[in-house]
Motif scaffolding. Structure first.
Motif, PDB file in Angstrom:
ATOM      1  N   SER A   1       0.769  -1.131   0.046  1.00 12.43           N
ATOM      2  CA  SER A   1      -0.048  -0.038   0.311  1.00 12.43           C
ATOM      3  C   SER A   1       0.836   1.324   0.027  1.00 12.43           C
ATOM      4  N   VAL A   2       0.343   2.419  -0.483  1.00  9.23           N
ATOM      5  CA  VAL A   2       0.853   3.617  -0.515  1.00  9.23           C
ATOM      6  C   VAL A   2      -0.078   4.523  -0.114  1.00  9.23           C
ATOM      7  N   ASN A   3       0.297   5.502   0.933  1.00 10.70           N
ATOM      8  CA  ASN A   3      -0.631   6.408   1.505  1.00 10.70           C
ATOM      9  C   ASN A   3      -0.391   7.663   1.095  1.00 10.70           C
ATOM     10  N   VAL A   4      -1.574   8.457   0.965  1.00 13.54           N
ATOM     11  CA  VAL A   4      -1.354   9.957   0.608  1.00 13.54           C
ATOM     12  C   VAL A   4      -2.421  10.578   0.852  1.00 13.54           C
ATOM     13  N   GLY A   5      -2.185  11.940   1.424  1.00 10.52           N
ATOM     14  CA  GLY A   5      -3.224  12.961   1.620  1.00 10.52           C
ATOM     15  C   GLY A   5      -3.428  13.918   0.686  1.00 10.52           C
ATOM     16  N   VAL A   6      -4.877  14.408   0.385  1.00 11.54           N
ATOM     17  CA  VAL A   6      -4.884  15.644  -0.657  1.00 11.54           C
ATOM     18  C   VAL A   6      -5.784  16.643  -0.007  1.00 11.54           C
ATOM     19  N   ALA A   7      -5.664  17.733  -0.342  1.00 14.68           N
ATOM     20  CA  ALA A   7      -6.228  18.934   0.194  1.00 14.68           C
ATOM     21  C   ALA A   7      -7.804  18.895   0.433  1.00 14.68           C
TER      22      ALA A   7
ATOM     23  N   PRO B   1      -5.918  -3.469  -8.088  1.00 13.21           N
ATOM     24  CA  PRO B   1      -5.722  -2.480  -7.083  1.00 13.21           C
ATOM     25  C   PRO B   1      -6.934  -1.630  -6.660  1.00 13.21           C
ATOM     26  N   THR B   2      -7.110  -1.344  -5.490  1.00 14.77           N
ATOM     27  CA  THR B   2      -8.357  -0.449  -4.951  1.00 14.77           C
ATOM     28  C   THR B   2      -7.696   0.555  -4.136  1.00 14.77           C
ATOM     29  N   VAL B   3      -8.611   1.457  -3.957  1.00 16.68           N
ATOM     30  CA  VAL B   3      -8.521   2.695  -3.072  1.00 16.68           C
ATOM     31  C   VAL B   3      -9.365   2.703  -1.979  1.00 16.68           C
ATOM     32  N   VAL B   4      -8.701   3.091  -0.693  1.00 18.02           N
ATOM     33  CA  VAL B   4      -9.595   3.114   0.344  1.00 18.02           C
ATOM     34  C   VAL B   4      -9.407   4.320   0.977  1.00 18.02           C
ATOM     35  N   PHE B   5     -10.656   4.908   1.328  1.00 16.22           N
ATOM     36  CA  PHE B   5     -10.878   6.546   1.810  1.00 16.22           C
ATOM     37  C   PHE B   5     -10.530   6.261   3.278  1.00 16.22           C
ATOM     38  N   MET B   6      -9.344   6.460   3.877  1.00 18.54           N
ATOM     39  CA  MET B   6      -8.978   6.107   5.083  1.00 18.54           C
ATOM     40  C   MET B   6      -9.741   6.905   6.174  1.00 18.54           C
ATOM     41  N   ASP B   7      -9.468   8.554   5.932  1.00 20.96           N
ATOM     42  CA  ASP B   7     -10.210   9.256   7.253  1.00 20.96           C
ATOM     43  C   ASP B   7     -10.309  10.730   6.591  1.00 20.96           C
ATOM     44  N   PHE B   8     -10.878  11.394   7.543  1.00 15.60           N
ATOM     45  CA  PHE B   8     -10.852  12.796   7.275  1.00 15.60           C
ATOM     46  C   PHE B   8      -9.824  13.395   8.357  1.00 15.60           C
ATOM     47  N   GLY B   9      -8.474  13.579   7.760  1.00 17.27           N
ATOM     48  CA  GLY B   9      -7.238  14.050   8.500  1.00 17.27           C
ATOM     49  C   GLY B   9      -7.315  15.388   9.190  1.00 17.27           C
ATOM     50  N   ALA B  10      -6.448  15.804  10.005  1.00 18.87           N
ATOM     51  CA  ALA B  10      -6.507  17.229  10.539  1.00 18.87           C
ATOM     52  C   ALA B  10      -6.098  18.080   9.674  1.00 18.87           C
TER      53      ALA B  10
ATOM     54  N   PHE C   1      -6.181   8.867   2.044  1.00 18.80           N
ATOM     55  CA  PHE C   1      -6.323   7.755   1.107  1.00 18.80           C
ATOM     56  C   PHE C   1      -5.007   6.626   1.165  1.00 18.80           C
ATOM     57  N   LYS C   2      -5.692   5.469   0.771  1.00 11.58           N
ATOM     58  CA  LYS C   2      -4.679   4.361   0.787  1.00 11.58           C
ATOM     59  C   LYS C   2      -4.735   3.557  -0.392  1.00 11.58           C
ATOM     60  N   LEU C   3      -3.702   3.374  -1.237  1.00  9.07           N
ATOM     61  CA  LEU C   3      -3.643   2.673  -2.302  1.00  9.07           C
ATOM     62  C   LEU C   3      -3.310   1.421  -2.262  1.00  9.07           C
ATOM     63  N   VAL C   4      -4.151   0.374  -2.511  1.00  5.81           N
ATOM     64  CA  VAL C   4      -3.628  -1.045  -2.297  1.00  5.81           C
ATOM     65  C   VAL C   4      -3.422  -1.623  -3.393  1.00  5.81           C
ATOM     66  N   PHE C   5      -2.478  -2.632  -3.593  1.00  4.78           N
ATOM     67  CA  PHE C   5      -2.337  -3.214  -4.656  1.00  4.78           C
ATOM     68  C   PHE C   5      -1.445  -4.586  -4.502  1.00  4.78           C
TER      69      PHE C   5
ATOM     70  N   SER D   1      -3.660  19.016  -5.033  1.00  2.13           N
ATOM     71  CA  SER D   1      -2.684  19.609  -4.192  1.00  2.13           C
ATOM     72  C   SER D   1      -2.568  18.425  -2.837  1.00  2.13           C
ATOM     73  N   ILE D   2      -1.102  18.329  -2.478  1.00  5.29           N
ATOM     74  CA  ILE D   2      -1.012  17.462  -1.458  1.00  5.29           C
ATOM     75  C   ILE D   2      -0.597  18.574  -0.184  1.00  5.29           C
ATOM     76  N   PRO D   3      -1.379  18.772   0.792  1.00  5.26           N
ATOM     77  CA  PRO D   3      -0.920  19.661   1.816  1.00  5.26           C
ATOM     78  C   PRO D   3      -0.109  19.408   2.672  1.00  5.26           C
ATOM     79  N   PHE D   4       0.409  20.496   3.380  1.00  3.74           N
ATOM     80  CA  PHE D   4       1.320  20.067   4.449  1.00  3.74           C
ATOM     81  C   PHE D   4       0.467  20.288   5.863  1.00  3.74           C
ATOM     82  N   PRO D   5       0.824  20.107   6.976  1.00  6.11           N
ATOM     83  CA  PRO D   5       0.244  20.193   8.045  1.00  6.11           C
ATOM     84  C   PRO D   5       0.297  21.801   8.401  1.00  6.11           C
TER      85      PRO D   5
END
Length: 309
Positions: free
Chosen positions: A213-219, A247-256, A261-265, A294-298
């Protein structure tokens, strides 16, 4: 005539025997065989024990061990003749441990049969044996653990394992240690007792296919369906990612500060999983830039409260 010939042969043998017995060479040989290597006595509980070890006893033990070695080799050859290669390796490892036990038993039996007080030897060296036992405690733990590994088949040659944060492909399972090679081509020597003391992850016991899996967050405010499409595209275009299961995509959570998202393959070589995962991350970054995702930063909001003067 036959009787006369037999009498002549018997007389000749007797003559040769008398000559050998009377010769100085034979006397020296007998003297050498009767030479005492160890000769001491000690008192224990009012009884006097004597320990005598002669050269002929040592030669007898050497001959018995040599015969035992050839017999064990013959037994090993007969038993492993029709075994599969994998079972033959396991049997050889266990047999190497059993061989030393057989040697010890044979030596003790020979010593006892020639009149050496084995009990007296153990009693005289009790303190030494206790010290050796304490020093070899870890060694015996490794050996027993190695036997357990071979019997219950927890680990096989070729398996990818993770233990104490170290990952490697098993190359050889010995009675005391397991040798593995890491992704950096470094040899990892694992004492077998660590399998009993730590949790072991076997990545490939259920097969060579593994889910990565590969984890990624978007704005916040991003088009989540577009994000899902781009993530699947990044995975499907990689040559090492299998199409089945897809492959599949899992919407993991509403982060801070992001939508996570998690990409599973699935891939067929988990030992080198870091390389396709890195390639997929590069592709995700490229696709997001092309589609303005965009991939946001904290981020943190800081409120400054001024106290009245």
């Amino acid at each position: 005539m036959q009787q006369d010939t037999a009498d002549k042969i018997e007389k000749s043998v007797d003559a040769v025997s008398e000559t050998i017995t009377e010769s100085g060479v034979w006397a020296k040989i007998v003297q050498f065989l009767e030479f005492k290597i160890i000769d001491f006595s000690y008192a224990s509980e009012g009884d006097t024990h004597e320990i005598v070890l002669k050269v002929k006893y040592v030669l007898l033990v050497a001959i018995v061990l040599l015969v035992t070695t050839y017999v064990l080799r013959w037994v090993k050859g007969v038993v492993t003749r029709k075994m599969p290669p994998d079972d033959k390796v396991k049997f050889t490892t266990v047999f190497s441990f059993a061989r030393w036990l057989i040697y010890i038993i044979v030596i003790l039996v020979v010593f006892d049969s020639i009149g050496v007080n084995v009990t007296a030897i153990f009693a005289a060296s009790a303190a030494l044996l206790i010290g050796i036992g304490l020093a070899l405690q870890t060694l015996f733990q490794d050996i027993i653990s190695g036997i357990f590994i071979l019997v219950d088949q927890t680990v096989h040659v070729g398996d990818i394992i993770e233990i104490e944060g170290k990952i490697g492909r098993v190359e050889e399972i010995k009675l005391r240690t397991t040798r593995a090679v890491t992704i950096d081509n470094k040899v990892l020597v694992i004492p077998n007792h660590l399998y009993l003391e730590n949790m072991l992850y076997n990545w490939t016991q259920n097969g060579t296919l593994t889910r990565e899996s590969v984890n990624v967050g978007v704005a916040y405010g991003s088009d989540v369906q577009l994000v899902k499409k781009l993530l699947l595209q990044a995975a499907r275009t990689h040559e090492l990612v299998l199409s089945e299961p897809e492959p599949t995509v899992v919407f993991m959570d509403f982060g801070a500060s992001s939508l996570d998202f998690k990409l599973v393959f699935t891939i067929n070589n988990s030992f080198r999983a870091q390389f396709p995962k890195s390639d997929i991350r590069f592709e995700i970054d490229r696709l997001f830039r092309e589609h303005n995702v965009s991939i946001p930063f904290p981020q943190r909001d800081i409120h400054i409260i001024q106290k009245p003067q």
